[in-house]
Design a protein around this motif. Structure first.
Motif, short mmCIF file in Angstrom:
data_model
loop_
_atom_site.label_atom_id
_atom_site.label_comp_id
_atom_site.label_asym_id
_atom_site.label_seq_id
_atom_site.Cartn_x
_atom_site.Cartn_y
_atom_site.Cartn_z
N VAL A 116 0.81 -1.13 -0.02
CA VAL A 116 -0.30 -0.07 0.11
C VAL A 116 0.96 1.24 -0.09
O VAL A 116 1.64 1.36 0.75
CB VAL A 116 -0.91 -0.05 1.47
N ALA A 117 0.78 2.11 -1.08
CA ALA A 117 1.74 3.41 -1.23
C ALA A 117 0.60 4.46 -1.52
O ALA A 117 1.03 5.05 -2.49
CB ALA A 117 2.64 3.01 -2.01
N THR A 118 -0.48 4.61 -1.04
CA THR A 118 -1.30 5.51 -1.54
C THR A 118 -1.10 6.94 -0.90
O THR A 118 -2.14 7.83 -1.22
CB THR A 118 -2.67 5.20 -1.01
N GLY A 119 -0.14 7.17 -0.29
CA GLY A 119 0.46 8.44 0.04
C GLY A 119 -0.63 9.20 0.78
O GLY A 119 -1.46 8.75 1.76
N SER A 120 -0.74 10.79 0.93
CA SER A 120 -1.42 11.38 1.75
C SER A 120 -1.89 12.90 0.85
O SER A 120 -1.32 12.89 -0.23
CB SER A 120 -0.79 11.82 3.16
N LYS A 121 -2.71 13.46 1.42
CA LYS A 121 -2.90 15.01 0.73
C LYS A 121 -2.89 15.96 1.66
O LYS A 121 -3.26 15.72 2.83
CB LYS A 121 -4.12 14.94 -0.15
N PRO A 122 -2.21 17.02 1.52
CA PRO A 122 -2.18 18.14 2.40
C PRO A 122 -3.56 18.68 2.39
O PRO A 122 -4.58 18.75 1.43
CB PRO A 122 -1.13 19.22 1.92
N HIS A 246 -2.22 17.01 7.23
CA HIS A 246 -2.21 15.96 6.16
C HIS A 246 -3.38 15.05 6.27
O HIS A 246 -3.66 14.78 7.47
CB HIS A 246 -0.96 15.35 5.78
N LEU A 247 -3.92 14.45 5.13
CA LEU A 247 -5.00 13.33 5.47
C LEU A 247 -4.37 12.10 4.61
O LEU A 247 -3.96 12.16 3.37
CB LEU A 247 -6.04 13.80 4.56
N PRO A 248 -3.98 10.84 5.56
CA PRO A 248 -3.50 10.00 4.69
C PRO A 248 -4.56 9.02 3.84
O PRO A 248 -5.93 9.35 4.14
CB PRO A 248 -3.14 8.90 5.72
N ASN A 249 -4.32 8.80 2.54
CA ASN A 249 -5.32 8.01 1.78
C ASN A 249 -5.60 6.73 2.31
O ASN A 249 -5.09 5.79 1.65
CB ASN A 249 -4.81 8.24 0.31
N THR A 250 -6.42 6.73 3.30
CA THR A 250 -6.51 5.33 3.69
C THR A 250 -8.05 4.69 4.07
O THR A 250 -8.48 3.77 4.66
CB THR A 250 -5.84 5.04 5.18
N GLU A 251 -8.93 5.60 3.28
CA GLU A 251 -10.56 5.35 3.44
C GLU A 251 -10.77 4.07 3.11
O GLU A 251 -11.41 3.16 3.88
CB GLU A 251 -11.23 6.11 2.43
N VAL A 279 0.52 -7.91 3.76
CA VAL A 279 0.34 -6.54 3.38
C VAL A 279 1.27 -5.67 4.01
O VAL A 279 1.52 -5.68 5.22
CB VAL A 279 -1.13 -6.19 3.84
N PHE A 280 2.15 -4.83 3.09
CA PHE A 280 2.88 -3.83 3.55
C PHE A 280 2.70 -2.59 3.15
O PHE A 280 1.97 -2.34 2.16
CB PHE A 280 4.13 -4.13 2.63
N ALA A 281 3.10 -1.41 3.98
CA ALA A 281 2.87 -0.10 3.76
C ALA A 281 4.01 0.63 3.54
O ALA A 281 5.11 0.44 4.35
CB ALA A 281 1.88 0.53 4.63
N ALA A 282 4.13 1.58 2.55
CA ALA A 282 5.26 2.39 2.40
C ALA A 282 5.03 3.73 2.09
O ALA A 282 3.88 3.99 1.46
CB ALA A 282 5.99 1.93 1.03
N GLY A 283 5.93 4.64 2.37
CA GLY A 283 5.59 6.21 2.05
C GLY A 283 4.99 7.03 2.80
O GLY A 283 4.57 6.42 4.14
N ASP A 284 4.32 7.99 2.33
CA ASP A 284 3.37 8.71 3.33
C ASP A 284 2.11 8.11 4.06
O ASP A 284 1.79 8.67 4.99
CB ASP A 284 2.87 10.07 2.55
N VAL A 285 1.69 7.11 3.40
CA VAL A 285 0.63 6.70 4.14
C VAL A 285 0.70 6.03 5.47
O VAL A 285 -0.24 5.56 6.20
CB VAL A 285 -0.04 5.57 3.08
N GLN A 286 2.06 5.73 5.88
CA GLN A 286 2.43 5.10 7.17
C GLN A 286 3.28 6.09 7.84
O GLN A 286 4.24 5.77 8.75
CB GLN A 286 3.07 3.96 6.86
N ASP A 287 3.31 7.39 7.42
CA ASP A 287 4.63 8.17 7.95
C ASP A 287 3.94 9.70 8.07
O ASP A 287 4.02 10.48 7.13
CB ASP A 287 5.81 8.02 7.23
N SER A 288 3.77 10.03 9.32
CA SER A 288 3.05 11.47 9.51
C SER A 288 4.30 12.31 9.94
O SER A 288 3.96 13.55 10.13
CB SER A 288 2.18 11.21 10.61
#
Ligand SMILES: Cc1cc2nc3c(=O)[nH]c(=O)nc-3n(C[C@H](O)[C@H](O)[C@H](O)COP(=O)(O)OP(=O)(O)OC[C@H]3O[C@@H](n4cnc5c(N)ncnc54)[C@H](O)[C@@H]3O)c2cc1C
Length: 316
Positions: A116-122, A246-251, A279-288
């Motif tokens: 999962v590398a769905t990032g986030s949005k400011p 920021h809002l992570p894209n985790t809906e 299931v692994f997560a990378a990038g902004d979606v797991q990093d605030s």
């Protein structure tokens, strides 16, 4: 409808630095990754101009060029790219179990490994020109863009920890830093408040909102409204740093993966392993905390390596 006949080893959701980095590592380890780009192919960096802090580009690189190169690099190793968003997942709780990834209404792919590398949005202020001037004076990252405003006047919007960290960072580079806080107090920790209050070039404006961005082709100033005395004034600045969250894209992962109180995916310390096997997560979606292109690419690499290890230990 089952799209791919065979069960995959590696499906990646998201095409930012984390997604493409994990694709390159997974492809080179023969995991034949499939990547879903989502509705922002290339991710957040496609919304900015110059990226000056990504390793390997002495002159900097345009955000779009960096992400086009990343895509080409992933394609060179035969990553399959699907220009669609994932709208639903069914995640297996079994070691070596098969996850189902849905897109385009009822089509789906099955895979043992999922990154999962769905990032986030400011979060935006919701005022005119703020999107148009992203990379042209409006920024969401002092570490990324502060340098472009060396010795100039800038403003930070927000009253939390992140806003004061940004203000603190900018105060070392810029001539003057306005901190614009909607409430009449800070939400930030006491230590950050103390640090910022000691800076001679930081001007704190409580009970204030930015109501307008001034400038035709790039940001030249802002109009600030003071809620207490109901007056407004214009300050001329070269950079506006929005730090209201920021809002992570985790809906699509709610109630499927463990998320923290802000909605970020919880991973094991120093790893990319989530609460579901495979299931692994990378990038902004797991990093605030760090939220940088290079840290996202780094954790993308980690996710592919963690998945490779997982696949070698189970089923195969
Ligand atoms: C204006 C701006 C300027 C920046 N400047 C810099 C800079 O100079 N240097 C720096 O290091 N960092 C910078 N950053 C931060 C950097 O862009 C992010 O840290 C980085 O892009 C995060 O990468 P990521 O791969 O985790 O996610 P993102 O880049 O956020 O990408 C997420 C991807 O997931 C996809 N996606 C989301 N949901 C779904 C779904 N349901 N199905 C399929 N796909 C989905 C999206 O379409 C997108 O492709 C900047 C950010 C912004 C907003």
């Amino acid at each position: 409808m089952f799209l791919e006949k065979k069960i995959q080893d590696c499906v990646i959701i998201g095409s930012g630095p984390a997604g493409y980095s994990s694709a390159i590592y997974a492809a080179r380890a023969d995991m034949n990754p499939i990547i879903f780009t989502g509705d922002q192919p290339g991710g957040q960096l496609t919304t900015t101009t110059d990226v000056d802090n990504y390793l390997g580009f002495p002159e900097g690189i345009h955000g779009n060029d960096l992400m086009n190169n990343s895509k080409k690099q992933a394609e060179r190793f035969h990553t399959k790219i699907i220009n669609q968003s994932v709208n639903r997942v069914i995640l297996s709780s079994k070691e070596g179990g098969v996850h189902r990834i849905f897109f385009d209404t009822e089509k789906y792919i099955e895979s043992i490994g999922l990154i999962v590398a769905t990032g986030s949005k400011p979060k935006f202020l919701g005022i005119n020109k703020e999107k148009k001037f992203m990379g042209l004076g409006v920024s969401f990252c002092a570490i990324c863009d502060g340098f472009f405003h060396k010795e100039k006047d800038v403003a930070v919007v927000g009253g939390g920890d992140k806003a004061l960290e940004e203000a603190n960072y900018l105060s070392k580079i810029c001539k003057k830093v306005y901190v614009i806080v909607r409430k009449n107090y800070f939400k930030a920790s006491k230590i950050l408040q103390y640090r910022v209050s000691r800076k001679k070039n930081v001007n704190i404006l409580f009970s204030s909102n930015v109501i307008e961005i001034i400038g035709d082709n790039f940001l030249e100033g802002i109009k600030i409204f003071n809620q207490k005395n109901k007056t407004s004034r214009i300050v001329l600045i070269s950079g506006l740093f929005i730090a209201i969250g920021h809002l992570p894209n985790t809906e699509i992962f709610k109630n499927k993966l463990d998320l923290d109180e802000k909605g970020y995916i919880v991973v094991q310390k120093g790893k990319t392993i989530t609460s579901k096997p495979g299931v692994f997560a990378a990038g902004d979606v797991q990093d605030s905390v760090y939220r940088q292109a290079i840290t996202s690419a780094g954790t993308g690499c980690m996710a592919a390596l963690d998945l490779e290890r997982y696949l070698s230990l189970c089923v195969k």
